[in-house]
Design an enzyme around this catalytic site. Structure first.
Site, PDB file in Angstrom:
ATOM      1  N   SER A  50      -2.175   5.478  -3.737  1.00 23.28           N
ATOM      2  CA  SER A  50      -1.869   5.735  -5.150  1.00 23.28           C
ATOM      3  C   SER A  50      -2.131   7.171  -5.577  1.00 23.28           C
ATOM      4  CB  SER A  50      -2.704   4.809  -6.046  1.00 23.28           C
ATOM      5  OG  SER A  50      -4.083   5.044  -5.879  1.00 23.28           O
ATOM      6  N   TYR A  51      -2.728   8.014  -4.709  1.00 25.04           N
ATOM      7  CA  TYR A  51      -3.008   9.407  -5.089  1.00 25.04           C
ATOM      8  C   TYR A  51      -1.750  10.237  -4.998  1.00 25.04           C
ATOM      9  CZ  TYR A  51      -8.007   8.332  -4.312  1.00 25.04           C
ATOM     10  OH  TYR A  51      -9.267   7.799  -4.361  1.00 25.04           O
ATOM     11  N   THR A  52      -1.345  10.973  -6.030  1.00 24.91           N
ATOM     12  CA  THR A  52      -1.864  10.788  -7.369  1.00 24.91           C
ATOM     13  C   THR A  52      -0.675  10.459  -8.251  1.00 24.91           C
ATOM     14  OG1 THR A  52      -3.619  12.424  -6.997  1.00 24.91           O
ATOM     15  CG2 THR A  52      -3.167  11.839  -9.274  1.00 24.91           C
TER      16      THR A  52
END
Length: 315
Positions: A50-52
């Site tokens: 999920s970054y970023t």
């Protein structure tokens, strides 16, 4: 160096956080950070699928993509231990079995590898039976796509349930725990998670180890935060108790000809169960302060002083 729990992953005692990659550090800057990190003999990088995603123009996976390009370009896939996470990518939310399988394949592609060294459940998914989630993780381990498993942002009760389920079913046991833990945020790890970690030989990797930069001493007033991408994350620490911690860190750092960040990370390395704090930097020149932490030995008096001022903080 230290082994992670019951695994054979031997890692440097500072875990480089990959959340700035593709956010506050572009690809070129990220490569410079990673080069400096590896040249110092360090070998453990933490990221997430999920970054970023929350950064303007991003969709998630940017950090993994940069790390994968760097590992391939430098030929370091066998030398660097990479941890990543699942449950918060916009395209793969939650921890249903089919989602974990799909998210893992996407992470493998971005990291340009055939296996993930350490795969965390990033956040609990109360809408999915834990048995389903853990069965999916075990399948990845059995298939050789994941070497070891970790837990992040779970309550003590849910971690106990996790451990019961894997033992009852013969699934792969977790080897790592990633909690929110630092000198101005202690209550979520102490004492319950600390006890679970030590009793079950879980390697502990605290995130926000520097309180999003607050414990570096860089921000002494709210004006210092103006225009910073970390303003939202650090604003809550600006009170008398929080600033007293920074003042004490600075005094101890001066006595060692060191940096407040180094002292804050060295303190974490003395805490029960902690294998390596996670620290992020946005420029390569910020790395020496964090890489020095495993070599800094704090006296019992200095540890007592830090314990005293940090115990007054409610964050």
């Amino acid at each position: 160096m230290a082994l992670i729990g019951n695994s054979d992953l031997d890692v440097f005692r500072l875990n480089l956080g990959g959340n700035p990659f593709g956010w506050t550090a572009d690809e070129q800057t990220s490569f410079a950070i990673l080069d400096t990190f590896a040249e110092a003999g360090a070998n453990f990088v933490d990221t997430s699928d999920s970054y970023t995603a929350s950064a303007p123009g991003n969709s998630g996976g940017e950090s993994e993509t940069i790390i994968g390009k760097w590992l391939t370009d430098r030929g370091l896939h066998e030398d660097i231990v990479v941890a990543t996470k699942v449950s918060r990518h916009p395209d793969f939310p939650g921890l249903k079995a089919e989602n974990i399988a799909a998210a893992a394949e996407a992470s493998l592609r971005r990291l340009q590898t055939d296996h993930i060294d350490l795969y965390y459940a990033h956040f609990d998914d109360p809408d999915t039976p834990l048995e389903e989630t853990l069965g999916a993780f075990d399948s990845l381990v059995t298939a050789g796509k994941v070497r070891y498993l970790g837990i992040s942002n779970y309550t003590p009760d849910r971690i106990r349930e996790w451990l019961r389920i894997v033992d009852d079913n013969g699934y792969a046991r977790p080897v790592a725990l990633q909690p929110h833990y630092n000198l101005v945020h202690r209550n979520s790890y102490e004492p319950e998670l600390a006890s679970i970690a030590t009793e079950n030989n879980l390697g502990v990797f605290p995130y926000f180890a520097l309180a999003s930069g607050f414990l570096t001493g860089k921000y002494r007033t709210r004006a210092d935060l103006e225009g910073s991408p970390r303003a939202r994350l650090t604003g809550g620490y600006f009170n008398d108790a929080g600033l007293a911690v920074v003042t004490e860190l600075s005094k101890i750092a001066d006595a060692h000809d060191s940096e407040p960040a180094t002292v804050a990370l060295a303190w974490l390395l003395t805490r029960p169960g902690v294998t390596a704090p996670i620290a992020s930097v946005s420029r390569a020149e910020q790395l020496p302060a964090v890489l020095d932490a495993p070599n800094l030995v704090l006296s019992s008096d200095e540890l007592d002083r830090l314990d005293h001022v940090s115990a007054a903080v409610q964050a």
